[in-house]
Scaffold this motif. Structure first.
Motif, PDB file in Angstrom:
ATOM      1  N   LEU A 249     -41.267  -2.959 -42.359  1.00  0.00           N
ATOM      2  CA  LEU A 249     -41.819  -1.881 -41.391  1.00  0.00           C
ATOM      3  C   LEU A 249     -40.751  -1.413 -40.670  1.00  0.00           C
TER       4      LEU A 249
ATOM      5  N   PHE B 245     -52.429  -6.263 -36.834  1.00  0.00           N
ATOM      6  CA  PHE B 245     -51.657  -5.770 -35.730  1.00  0.00           C
ATOM      7  C   PHE B 245     -52.166  -6.165 -34.512  1.00  0.00           C
TER       8      PHE B 245
ATOM      9  N   ALA C  54     -54.735  -1.257 -35.294  1.00  0.00           N
ATOM     10  CA  ALA C  54     -54.274  -0.159 -36.245  1.00  0.00           C
ATOM     11  C   ALA C  54     -55.513   0.077 -37.275  1.00  0.00           C
TER      12      ALA C  54
ATOM     13  N   PHE D 271     -59.294  -1.305 -47.697  1.00  0.00           N
ATOM     14  CA  PHE D 271     -58.290  -0.259 -47.734  1.00  0.00           C
ATOM     15  C   PHE D 271     -57.063  -0.873 -48.663  1.00  0.00           C
TER      16      PHE D 271
ATOM     17  N   SER E 107     -49.239   4.082 -34.741  1.00  0.00           N
ATOM     18  CA  SER E 107     -49.738   2.539 -34.900  1.00  0.00           C
ATOM     19  C   SER E 107     -50.638   2.710 -36.152  1.00  0.00           C
ATOM     20  N   ILE E 108     -51.432   3.748 -36.308  1.00  0.00           N
ATOM     21  CA  ILE E 108     -52.514   3.716 -37.115  1.00  0.00           C
ATOM     22  C   ILE E 108     -51.592   4.243 -38.638  1.00  0.00           C
TER      23      ILE E 108
ATOM     24  N   GLU F 281     -48.827   3.201 -39.211  1.00  0.00           N
ATOM     25  CA  GLU F 281     -47.881   1.943 -39.563  1.00  0.00           C
ATOM     26  C   GLU F 281     -48.807   0.848 -40.284  1.00  0.00           C
ATOM     27  N   GLY F 282     -50.188   0.900 -39.632  1.00  0.00           N
ATOM     28  CA  GLY F 282     -51.313  -0.027 -40.213  1.00  0.00           C
ATOM     29  C   GLY F 282     -51.494   0.342 -41.692  1.00  0.00           C
ATOM     30  N   ALA F 283     -51.366   1.713 -42.024  1.00  0.00           N
ATOM     31  CA  ALA F 283     -51.844   2.088 -43.300  1.00  0.00           C
ATOM     32  C   ALA F 283     -50.504   1.663 -44.145  1.00  0.00           C
ATOM     33  N   LEU F 284     -49.171   2.015 -43.742  1.00  0.00           N
ATOM     34  CA  LEU F 284     -48.106   1.776 -44.430  1.00  0.00           C
ATOM     35  C   LEU F 284     -48.030   0.190 -44.619  1.00  0.00           C
ATOM     36  N   ALA F 285     -48.413  -0.506 -43.940  1.00  0.00           N
ATOM     37  CA  ALA F 285     -48.164  -1.890 -43.816  1.00  0.00           C
ATOM     38  C   ALA F 285     -48.825  -2.523 -45.246  1.00  0.00           C
TER      39      ALA F 285
END
Ligand SMILES: Nc1ncnc2c1ncn2[C@@H]1O[C@H](COP(=O)(O)OP(=O)(O)OP(=O)(O)O)[C@@H](O)[C@H]1O
Ligand SMILES: [Mg+2]
Lengths: 350, 516
Positions: A79, A114, A118, A131, B416-417, B419-423
């Motif tokens: 990331l 996280f 998130a 997801f 942050s959201i 990033e959460g999806a990308l992670a």
């Protein structure tokens, strides 16, 4: 080497526009953090970090706020891109991955929890957990089934169709945990996953988490700023300060031989009864002179990895010293009441 | 450099204070002692603090320039100018000079007239009486002018008094607020060190240069009875204007000729869309249209809106606006659809790409602020008149909100959201479709709503270039000053707008969610 799931070598991260220049200057002149900030207005996030995590281990990273823990863990699934150094996860060089490969790694092999949850606010809890599977194109029926199971692992049955904002902070954190577990990844990255939970649930989840990861042989990097938590669940602990790892070791090593004052400050006041084993305080059986009027024949025996708390329990029942045996049952050492008391009192006595 | 660095002291408390003082020193560069004391005084109280800065009071604009506070500089300069101009007019301005001259002229004339009257009287002419009356009238006018001149001269005294009072006030106010303003500036500087604010000679010189430009010219302009002509009117060159505008004319003609195919293509595609909509809305029997609209209003926005819709639709129907309203809505629908089709993607690109954003932003400003009548001209030149050009004009005016609000919505998705999806391996496309757009939906819908309303407000103007509909009625009413007709047609437009607005807002609700 093959069992090392995560390998980091001399990883640096410098935030800011002139990070390349700053990196060069650091390599050539060995500047410190403050100078870099002043000269290049760059923040050193991670400085020269190297470590490896073998399969199945829970590797805890500890440090004060702002020491770079979250920054470090974000490097493991890219990331954040490192300024210098190599990062290998499951024997694959993360920086060399193409975009598609990287997405595949993130979706299948690396789960993340996280610090700030998130979660996707417009999706139900169930869809949030699903997801990572959705990204992998798992059909809806299948992924709901799996997610349902993951939710039951964290005791959230019955909340599937709520939206995240209808849940408490702790529950949201557990949704995050379920999401990370849903795609059954080999590697788990956990950024303070339990810090928003109340002590009871936290304790329960910690135990649950340890047994889960041990049975499933998951490799975990676990960030926390709670030393008790680190000791309870960590196989090894790394202490971080200003972007550097100052010490890596087992909980016992960290508590018994802190590398410097910073670590010593950290571990001060930690009860070491559960942590220290008989092995590290016992006297060699050969060097032990039996006091007069005492026969070792009736002395109780204990294994060398028995912890102090247990030794105290044994010692209360008898006036005799305790004989310590190794795994094969051979006597190797002795713990007298004096040794035990010294051991409890703590390090630095010898 | 009288800048003294202060060593941190032993005690914690005082070392904190020293750190503060040192930072003020670094900020001010000069007179650090004075300002750190003043700032401490200001910061120690939660109320408005009374401090007086004599330098700022006396040399207001110069002080502000040297300290790089240009807002203060201009305010102070204008206040100063205002009071000085009053003073100057009072002291040197020949007030009433023109009146005095007029009085003299009039009284001369009256004298002349009197002489004439006298001679006429002696000659026994018939018009003698009239001449005499004339002369008397002139004399009275001269007296009036004289009185006015006297009054003006007396006004001069008052001007002097008011001017000086105002000047003193300006000086006092300057002195009292200078330190407060400077302290605010200091707080900003603490956040952003690059904002220079210390004492600077170049800035002082710049300020002085501007003052020497402005003050004498202004004083001269207002005190001289007859200032030189090039001061009062800009010596503009008519030739430049003429040649530029005729060059532009030629350019427009050339573009229209060259791009005829292109422009016709646009016109054609708009017409296809419009025709489709018109057939559906205008040619469908009115009971069907009514039923569909009512059903939508009821399902999407609830019973209350449905009742309102019934009332509004009956108004349109019974006053005979039905067909025109439907034509208007078709026009509007075409314009709004195109706005959304172009605007939403453009907004997304703006949110993602800095370069596009920096180009689009001024263009959007331009589209929104340029008076519609101005771009009607090139539109007529390129596309002719009729409905498609009307729709184009409407699009130009209506598109900016949806672009802006879409960009805003996408930018506001918490990192942050994302990033959460990308992670979890989310692709860029999925991120956009399943995370960013849903989260930006409230904003996007608000933008669409705004766009629709803006488009409606263009209906009247678009009818100027032949986009027929309700706008034409208003236009006609305007031409013939038919008040009643204008009001009725205006209300019809309003009702169309409200029906659409309510229904679209109803669409937003299901996806809407509490923030956070
Ligand atoms: N994008 C960024 N740009 C500049 N500096 C950053 C950026 N992200 C983090 N930092 C800096 O890196 C340092 C480490 O931040 P990080 O979030 O990793 O801390 P942390 O150890 O996770 O702290 P906490 O326990 O509070 O979560 C901080 O000093 C922060 O200012
Ligand atoms: Mg953190």
């Amino acid at each position: 080497m093959a069992t090392d799931v995560i390998q980091l070598e001399n990883v640096w991260k410098i935030f800011g526009k002139n990070s390349e220049l700053a990196m060069k200057a650091i390599n050539e002149e060995g500047l410190d953090k403050a100078t870099v900030l002043e000269r290049f207005s760059c923040v050193v996030g991670i400085a020269d970090v190297s470590f490896t995590v073998p399969r199945g281990e829970i590797f805890c990273i500890m440090g004060l706020s702002g020491s770079g823990k979250s920054t470090l863990i974000r490097h493991l699934n890219r990331l954040i891109e490192p300024t210098a150094g190599t990062i290998k996860v499951l024997d694959r060089d993360m920086s060399a991955l193409s975009n598609d490969e990287l997405r595949g790694m993130r979706a299948k092999h690396i789960g993340m929890v996280f610090q700030h949850m998130a979660l996707l606010p417009h999706r139900t809890v169930l869809d949030n957990v699903a997801f990572p599977l959705e990204v992998q194109d798992v059909p809806k029926f299948k992924r709901w089934e799996i997610s349902q199971h993951a939710l039951s692992l964290v005791n959230l049955n019955g909340f599937e169709d709520r939206l995240p904002h209808q849940l408490s902070g702790g529950m949201q954190q557990r949704v995050g945990l379920a999401r990370a577990l849903a795609s059954d990844p080999e590697v788990l990255l956990m950024d303070e996953p339990f810090s928003a939970l109340d002590p009871l649930i936290r304790h329960e989840l910690q135990n649950q988490f340890v047994s889960l990861t041990k049975t499933l042989q998951k490799t975990t990097v676990f960030i926390t700023h709670d030393l008790d938590e680190a000791i309870r669940i960590g196989d090894r602990i790394a202490i971080m300060k200003d972007g550097r790892l100052i010490q890596i070791g087992t909980p016992e090593e960290i508590v018994m031989q802190p590398a410097d004052d910073y670590v010593a400050d950290f571990v001060k006041g930690i009860s070491n009864l559960k942590l220290i084993s008989a092995h590290s305080i016992m006297q060699e059986i050969n060097s032990y002179t039996v006091p007069e009027g005492i026969s070792l024949a009736d002395a109780p025996r204990a294994k060398e990895d028995t912890n102090l708390e247990h030794l105290i329990d044994i010692s209360i029942t008898t006036p005799l010293p305790i004989i310590i045996t190794n795994a094969q049952g051979v006597d190797i050492g002795i713990v007298s009441k004096d040794t035990l008391l010294t051991g409890i009192k703590g390090k630095g006595d010898e | 450099m009288n800048n003294t660095t202060i060593k941190a002291n032993v005690s914690d408390d005082s070392s904190m204070q020293h750190a503060q003082a040192e930072s003020v020193h670094r900020f001010t560069e000069r007179q650090g002692e004075y300002y750190s004391a003043q700032f401490e005084k200001i910061q120690s109280s939660n109320r408005l603090t009374v401090t007086f800065n004599p330098k700022a009071a006396l040399f207001g604009p110069c002080w502000a320039a040297a300290r790089n506070i240009w807002g203060f500089f201009w305010l102070s300069t204008f206040a100063l100018l205002f009071s000085l101009v009053q003073l100057g007019r009072g002291l040197w301005g020949e007030l009433g000079a023109d009146k005095l001259a007029q009085a003299a002229r009039l009284s001369d004339k009256s004298q002349e007239m009197a002489v004439k009257a006298q001679s006429a009287l002696e000659a026994g002419a018939a018009n003698a009486a009239a001449l005499l009356r004339n002369s008397e009238n002139l004399q009275r006018a001269a007296d009036n002018a004289l009185a006015a001149a006297n009054e003006a001269a007396q006004g001069a005294e008052q001007l002097v008094i008011w001017g000086s009072v105002f000047l003193i006030l300006v000086i006092l106010i300057q002195g009292f607020i200078a330190n407060l303003v400077y302290e605010k500036k200091y707080c900003q500087w603490r956040i952003n060190n690059s904002e220079k604010s210390g004492f600077s000679y170049p800035n002082l010189l710049l300020g002085l240069a501007m003052l020497t430009m402005i003050l004498p010219l202004m004083l001269y302009r207002f005190t001289a009875a007859k200032p030189v002509e090039w001061l009062t009117a800009f010596p503009a060159n008519k030739a430049i204007f003429n040649s530029t505008s005729s060059w532009l004319d030629k350019a427009f003609d050339a573009i229209a000729l060259q791009g005829a195919g292109f422009f016709d293509g646009i016109t054609y595609s708009i017409r296809i869309l419009l025709d489709g909509l018109e057939v559906v809305l205008v040619d469908t029997p009115w009971p069907v249209t009514t039923l569909v609209i009512l059903f939508m209003a009821w399902r999407l926005a609830g019973p209350r809106v449905a009742i309102f819709t019934i009332a509004a639709l009956s108004y349109l129907a019974f006053l005979g606006y039905w067909e025109k309203s439907m034509a208007t809505i078709a026009l509007l629908g075409a314009a709004a659809t195109l706005c959304v089709l172009v605007g939403v993607p453009l907004g997304i690109v703006c949110a993602k790409n800095r370069t596009v954003d920096s180009i689009a932003r001024p263009v959007l400003d331009f589209m929104q602020t340029m008076p519609a009548f101005v771009y009607l001209i090139p539109i007529i030149a390129f596309f002719g008149t009729g409905k498609p050009p009307g729709i184009l004009a409407t699009i130009i005016f209506g598109m900016p909100p949806v672009v802006r609000l879409t960009a805003l919505g996408i930018k506001q998705v918490p990192p942050s959201i994302v990033e959460g999806a990308l992670a979890f391996g989310c692709s860029r496309r999925k991120l956009l479709l399943d995370v960013e757009i849903p989260l930006a939906m409230t904003n996007i819908m608000a933008g669409i709503n705004q766009t629709i309303l803006m488009c409606l407000s263009m209906v009247v103007i678009a009818s100027l270039i032949g986009a027929e509909g309700l706008g034409t009625d208003v236009l006609m009413a305007l031409q013939f000053a038919a008040k009643g007709q204008g009001l009725l047609a205006g209300l019809a437009i309003l009702f169309c707008a409200m029906i659409i607005d309510r229904i679209v807002q109803g669409c937003v609700k299901p996806t809407g969610r509490p923030a956070g």
